[in-house]
Design an enzyme around this catalytic site. Structure first.
Site, PDB file in Angstrom:
ATOM      1  N   THR A 123       8.462   8.193  -8.948  1.00 57.90           N
ATOM      2  CA  THR A 123       7.518   8.793  -7.994  1.00 57.90           C
ATOM      3  C   THR A 123       8.213   9.699  -6.984  1.00 57.90           C
ATOM      4  O   THR A 123       9.384   9.482  -6.653  1.00 57.90           O
ATOM      5  CB  THR A 123       6.795   7.668  -7.214  1.00 57.90           C
ATOM      6  OG1 THR A 123       6.064   8.241  -6.126  1.00 57.90           O
ATOM      7  CG2 THR A 123       7.777   6.677  -6.604  1.00 57.90           C
ATOM      8  N   TYR A 147       6.881   0.706  -1.672  1.00 60.31           N
ATOM      9  CA  TYR A 147       6.519   1.246  -2.997  1.00 60.31           C
ATOM     10  C   TYR A 147       7.648   2.144  -3.515  1.00 60.31           C
ATOM     11  O   TYR A 147       8.163   1.947  -4.624  1.00 60.31           O
ATOM     12  CB  TYR A 147       5.200   2.022  -2.897  1.00 60.31           C
ATOM     13  CG  TYR A 147       4.903   2.844  -4.123  1.00 60.31           C
ATOM     14  CD1 TYR A 147       4.637   2.231  -5.340  1.00 60.31           C
ATOM     15  CD2 TYR A 147       4.917   4.245  -4.072  1.00 60.31           C
ATOM     16  CE1 TYR A 147       4.390   2.986  -6.474  1.00 60.31           C
ATOM     17  CE2 TYR A 147       4.667   5.001  -5.201  1.00 60.31           C
ATOM     18  CZ  TYR A 147       4.407   4.367  -6.394  1.00 60.31           C
ATOM     19  OH  TYR A 147       4.185   5.115  -7.519  1.00 60.31           O
TER      20      TYR A 147
END
Ligand code: UDP
Length: 327
Positions: A123, A147
């Site tokens: 990501t 995250y």
């Protein structure tokens, strides 16, 4: 060639599965159906054709080993993970256990089985507050939320496995995917936290309004900038990456973005134009863990894999809207 797809009942995983089946790959989907949907699996079947399905949780290594002992595959695409940035700040332990712990179990089990190829969903959140824009893959990894941290840890683990010659991998760092496969399979997160589906839901009256998280960022209109990428472009990048993975040994990493950034307000205005919806909104506090600007430098993936995004923001919104209308 047979591909094991973890998280194949989720948004990006299911559309990738459908595309791979259509391209002649054999697919095995592994999902615990905590966030993924049985209905999505049925839709893959309708759209693309048959696949094997294994329901197992990656955190349960014993069950995982048993389940994967019964199937053969040549490569893994690992999507299964928790994805909500905001929740990760509140529940870091869960994110680490699921995203890092789950990936570690999976990697250990497949390496023991002799599988050598691994494609990983990383990501843009690995970059945190980037020093350089657009962001090259060589930028420092300094995530600002759990995250992003969980994805960095998996990337580091893959580097170790590659150093020891145990597993070849490609890490794809996604920017902001949105849109659908022909209006048939799209974003159906519970809870939904992503900007484009939330604007559409507010426009439909399913939510009271769109909450814009902060307008005091140092950007042209004060709202954060992201690089939105059409899900079909992103899925296509996986097909290119799989082909590259067959040829390489070691590990490589690519940004998957368009190179163009839009503010939250620009996205909001474009949704209103494309859909002609009247969307109520309110400016509220910043969301914890959010970065001011994340825009990819996609030149590496364009040069090495020959992949380039084909769709623009309006196409993405139109495609997301086609899907949202069916929900
Ligand atoms: N955003 C917003 N309101 C929402 C959801 C998102 O203002 O209800 C903003 C968020 O602050 C970020 C951008 O939209 O700047 C994209 O957020 P999203 O959650 O879609 O993706 P992320 O970049 O966090 O992965």
């Amino acid at each position: 060639m047979t591909i094991l797809i973890t998280g194949g009942a989720g948004y990006i995983g299911s559309i990738t599965a459908a595309k791979l089946i259509q391209s002649g790959y054999k697919v095995i989907i592994l999902d615990n159906l905590e966030k993924g949907h049985q209905e999505t699996l049925d839709q893959i079947k309708q759209v693309a054709g048959d696949f094997e399905f294994i329901k197992v949780d990656l955190r349960d290594k014993e069950k995982l080993e048993l389940a994967l002992g019964e199937v053969d595959f040549d490569a893994v695409i690992h999507f299964a993970a928790y994805i909500e940035v905001g929740r990760s700040v509140k529940e870091p332990k869960e994110f680490m256990e699921n995203n890092f712990g789950g990936a570690k179990n999976l990697i250990e089990v497949i390496v023991k089985k002799g599988v050598k190829k691994f494609l990983f969903s990383s990501t843009a959140a690995v970059y945190g507050h980037p020093e350089e824009l657009p962001i090259p893959e060589t930028a420092k990894l300094k995530p600002i939320n759990p995250y992003g941290e969980s994805k960095v840890r998996v990337e580091k683990l893959l580097e170790k496995y590659a150093d020891f010659g145990k597993l070849d991998s490609i890490r794809l760092r996604y920017f902001n995917p949105a849109g659908s496969l022909n209006g048939l399979i799209g974003e159906k997160h519970e809870p939904e936290t992503h900007l484009i589906p939330l604007i559409l839901k507010a426009g439909k009256g399913e939510r009271d309004k769109l909450y814009i998280f902060g307008n005091d960022y140092e950007t042209k209109d004060g709202t954060p900038i992201r690089d939105y990428i059409h899900i079909m472009d992103l899925v296509e990048a996986h097909i290119f990456a799989l082909k590259h993975l067959e040829k390489i040994s070691g590990t490589d990493v690519f940004n998957v973005g368009t190179g163009t950034g839009y503010t939250v307000k620009e996205v909001f205005e474009t949704v209103k134009e494309v859909t002609r919806l009247d969307v109520p909104y309110e400016i509220v506090e910043r969301r914890e863990g959010d970065s001011k600007e994340l825009v990819a430098d996609p030149s590496k993936i364009e040069a090495v894999l020959g992949w380039k995004a084909q769709y623009n923001l309006r196409d993405i919104i139109q495609s997301a809207w086609e899907f949202e209308k069916t929900q």
